[in-house]
Design an enzyme around this catalytic site. Structure first.
Site, short mmCIF file in Angstrom:
data_model
loop_
_atom_site.label_atom_id
_atom_site.label_comp_id
_atom_site.label_asym_id
_atom_site.label_seq_id
_atom_site.Cartn_x
_atom_site.Cartn_y
_atom_site.Cartn_z
NE ARG A 3 -6.62 -17.55 10.21
CZ ARG A 3 -7.48 -17.27 11.17
NH1 ARG A 3 -7.12 -17.39 12.44
NH2 ARG A 3 -8.69 -16.85 10.90
CE1 TYR A 56 -5.03 -23.33 4.38
CE2 TYR A 56 -4.67 -22.12 6.40
CZ TYR A 56 -5.29 -22.24 5.18
OH TYR A 56 -6.13 -21.26 4.75
CE LYS A 98 -5.04 -13.70 8.27
NZ LYS A 98 -5.85 -12.52 7.92
CG HIS A 140 -8.06 -9.07 9.86
ND1 HIS A 140 -9.01 -9.96 10.30
CD2 HIS A 140 -7.63 -9.58 8.67
CE1 HIS A 140 -9.16 -10.94 9.43
NE2 HIS A 140 -8.33 -10.74 8.44
CB SER A 176 -11.90 -14.78 8.68
OG SER A 176 -10.61 -14.40 9.09
CB CYS A 188 -17.16 -10.63 7.12
SG CYS A 188 -17.83 -11.73 8.39
CG ASP A 202 -6.02 -10.57 5.19
OD1 ASP A 202 -7.22 -10.75 5.46
OD2 ASP A 202 -5.11 -11.18 5.78
NE ARG A 250 -8.11 -19.09 2.80
CZ ARG A 250 -8.41 -17.96 3.45
NH1 ARG A 250 -7.98 -16.79 3.01
NH2 ARG A 250 -9.16 -18.00 4.52
P1 GTP Z 1 -10.26 -13.53 4.97
O1 GTP Z 1 -9.48 -13.44 3.70
O2 GTP Z 1 -10.39 -14.93 5.50
O3 GTP Z 1 -9.81 -12.58 6.04
O4 GTP Z 1 -11.81 -13.12 4.62
P2 GTP Z 1 -12.41 -11.93 3.73
O5 GTP Z 1 -12.97 -10.90 4.65
O6 GTP Z 1 -11.49 -11.48 2.67
O7 GTP Z 1 -13.65 -12.63 3.07
P3 GTP Z 1 -14.06 -12.85 1.58
O8 GTP Z 1 -14.12 -11.57 0.79
O9 GTP Z 1 -13.28 -13.97 1.00
O10 GTP Z 1 -15.52 -13.36 2.03
C1 GTP Z 1 -16.37 -13.61 1.24
C2 GTP Z 1 -17.66 -14.22 1.67
O11 GTP Z 1 -18.61 -13.19 1.90
C3 GTP Z 1 -18.10 -14.94 0.42
O12 GTP Z 1 -18.94 -16.01 0.73
C4 GTP Z 1 -18.84 -13.83 -0.34
O13 GTP Z 1 -19.73 -14.34 -1.26
C5 GTP Z 1 -19.51 -13.07 0.80
N1 GTP Z 1 -19.68 -11.63 0.49
C6 GTP Z 1 -18.70 -10.73 0.24
N2 GTP Z 1 -19.21 -9.50 0.01
C7 GTP Z 1 -20.56 -9.63 0.12
C8 GTP Z 1 -21.66 -8.71 0.02
O14 GTP Z 1 -21.50 -7.51 -0.21
N3 GTP Z 1 -22.90 -9.22 0.21
C9 GTP Z 1 -23.11 -10.53 0.49
N4 GTP Z 1 -24.36 -10.95 0.66
N5 GTP Z 1 -22.09 -11.43 0.59
C10 GTP Z 1 -20.85 -10.99 0.41
MN MN Z 2 -9.58 -12.17 2.10
MN MN Z 3 -7.84 -12.32 6.93
#
Ligand code: GTP
Ligand code: MN
Ligand code: MN
Length: 587
Positions: A71, A197, A206, A226, A248, A250, A277, A371
């Protein structure tokens, strides 16, 4: 053949076609036969590649241009009449000026190409909560992705009428200098040019479901957020729902599909994914807050997804999935990415289309933002309520981000207004592992900074107004942080499936079944209120995870004051009052 006789729809399409000048126009009817024909065409032109039919049935690989992999927030605009309405956190240009600029870029952009007309629905077709859109695009990749991420085709065109969001996408020259992702909220219009993309071109996601929808939600008294939506079933068979907003990367997709720790599973706990999401939230007839996921698929980050971290996500991508910018394993015509397993392929092609040997190459094979686009129905823990037109009732709203030291594992806000404050001060910081510098804070209120279609301070006011309307039926608001680290930068909390231990406390609090103690920042569990059985976490570690460091929080207050200044007079009085209360409690 047009799928509608609605004049407003047809007139707009004619106008866009006159400008972009495609050779032909094709309506997407949503039939499997038509989609299969398009997949064949895209394979023939090299736009996508078909993967191993036994191991990954119905799956395809696509690579975007090297300069077009994420993005583009600096080229994303909210074009409303008054700049003030877009606020200090959005890019803005006067609508007339932007339309004129875009017209030049779109004129003749589809010469020699086909314009696909995609009628799509955000939400269950025909439900009172659904909203409709049409995306015009010259990309088969976009058509195939939209057919996974949204409900598309004839059924949508039949119910749409002329209240729809207009979306125009043209790949043009994929020129980053002339790439624009533009929203005209007052005209229900989205225009995207010079990108191929996902986040920039799948306009239902989004662009519509967050930026345009947040604007509509404020006018119409609902919310577009979100947020993931999750159902937690306890051993009594009762399912309680929460919605959680994290920035994102997290952990939303991970939390949305979590697998309970073993002793929870044995006791009968289950987790049901409603969305990973985006959540649209409304006040139901019963006065409670109800949430639905307007999407139909998952557009998830591939790297790091594996059988241990997120087996449900991985299972979801084993059929009918489009992979973008991952490694192509030539040995068995499958895909690979960093963090899938410890066995990278030797005979492979990297995300840039170059020969790649995972054993000897020092470079990453998959793009870090590569992705998967996968149908929600593939998810082993998809909620039986996923297709429910009314959505699910929300008991808890959870905010969170990456904080190495400041935020405790979990705390509860004192009330809705305090909860809105907690959401407004959300932040994530870079980790030592990633950058070397710990503590670079990026404020991302409610995880909506890049996605709010209007002035962020008006958005906070809208949250406060929703709380007024919900009154005693409002969900309880919490904040979590899975990312506290020790001196060496190691995570103190195991995270992933073990996060259910925290969700258990959160949901019990919502039903008056768990204890809490007061701290300067809100209510926290006592260490004994969190089930640590088989977690490997010591009670002392948990005590540390729940600690509130007042010195750090005083610094935090300074940072928040500075951030709030951006919003000037528009900042709701209640939020600056909450900040003063926090300040006083810390001293
Ligand atoms: P978008 O789809 O971009 O909105 O992001 P998202 O919030 O869905 O993030 P996603 O679940 O893909 O993020 C994952 C990142 O955080 C990865 O690197 C995971 O390994 C890490 N992660 C997710 N949950 C945990 C957790 O409970 N503990 C830790 N240490 N890392 C985590
Ligand atoms: Mn996600
Ligand atoms: Mn997102």
């Amino acid at each position: 053949m047009a799928l509608t006789s609605n004049r407003a729809v047809l007139a707009w399409i004619d106008e866009m076609a006159a400008m972009t000048q495609p050779d032909q126009l094709v309506w997407i009817d949503g039939s499997e036969a038509q989609l299969e024909e398009l997949r064949k065409q895209a394979c023939a032109s090299g736009e996508i590649e078909r993967l191993n039919e036994e191991k990954l049935p119905g799956c395809y690989l696509h690579r975007t241009a090297v300069n077009d992999v994420a993005r583009v927030e600096d080229r994303t605009f909210i074009c409303c009449k008054k700049q003030e309405d877009a606020g200090p956190t959005n890019h803005w240009m006067a609508p007339q000026e932007m339309y004129a600029k875009l017209k030049k870029l779109y004129t003749g952009a589809m010469k020699g190409r086909t314009m696909y007309v995609i009628p799509y629905s955000m939400g269950v077709v025909g439900s009172p909560f659904a909203k409709y859109g049409i995306e015009l695009t010259d990309s088969i990749y976009v058509v195939l992705n939209m057919a996974i991420m949204t409900r598309v085709g004839r059924a949508v065109a039949d119910v749409m009428g002329d209240d729809f969001v207009k979306g125009l996408h043209a790949k043009a020259d994929i020129d980053p200098e002339n790439r624009y992702i533009v929203h005209f909220p007052e005209d229900n219009t989205i225009m995207s040019v010079n990108s191929g993309y996902g986040g920039n071109v799948l306009l239902g996601k989004k662009c519509f479901a967050l930026r345009i929808a947040s604007y509509l939600g404020r006018q119409q008294g609902w919310m577009a957020e979100h947020m993931l939506i999750l159902g937690v079933e306890n051993p009594q068979g009762e399912v309680r729902y929460l919605a959680a907003a994290f920035p994102s990367a997290c952990g939303k997709t991970n939390l949305a599909m979590l697998i309970p720790p073993e002793h929870y599973r044995k006791a009968g706990w289950k987790v049901w994914c409603v969305g990973d999401d985006i959540a649209w939230l409304r006040i139901g007839e019963d006065g409670r807050l109800w949430a639905m996921n307007p999407e139909y698929g998952f557009f998830g980050v591939a790297p790091g997804t594996n059988v241990k971290s997120n087996p449900n996500a991985l299972a979801t991508t084993r059929q009918g999935t489009i992979f973008t910018n991952v490694v192509h394993n030539l040995d068995d015509n499958t895909v690979w990415w960093e963090g899938l397993d410890k066995n990278p392929p030797e005979h492979a092609v990297d995300w840039q289309g170059r020969p790649w040997n995972g054993k000897t190459s020092g470079e990453k094979g998959a793009h870090p933002n590569s992705r998967f686009t996968a149908p929600a129905k593939n998810c082993p823990c998809i909620s039986p309520e996923f297709e429910s037109p009314r959505g699910v009732p929300i008991s808890a709203i959870v905010f969170g981000g990456r904080r190495a030291r400041t935020a405790p594992l979990v705390y509860q806000s004192r009330d809705w207004t305090h909860g809105v404050f907690v959401g407004s001060i959300m932040a994530s910081e870079t980790t030592a592992a990633a950058t070397g510098a710990v503590g670079v804070v990026r404020r991302d209120p409610m995880a909506m900074l890049p996605f709010c279609g209007y002035h962020m301070a008006d958005y906070w006011q809208h949250w406060l107004d929703m709380g007024e309307k919900l009154g005693g039926k409002a969900p309880k608001i919490f904040n979590v942080n899975w990312f506290r680290t020790d001196e060496d930068g190691k995570f103190l909390w195991p995270g992933f499936g073990d996060n259910l231990r925290v969700l258990e406390w959160i949901l019990k609090r919502c039903f008056g079944e768990a204890e809490a103690v007061e701290t300067p920042i809100g209510w926290e569990p006592r260490p004994e209120d969190i089930d640590l059985e088989d977690s490997g976490v010591e009670l002392d570690t948990l005590r540390g995870l729940l600690g509130v460091d007042t010195a750090l929080w005083r610094d935090e207050v300074k940072g928040i004051r500075e951030f709030y200044q951006k919003f000037g007079d528009k900042l709701p009085r209640q939020l600056s009052e909450e900040l003063d209360i926090l300040d006083a409690r810390l001293n």
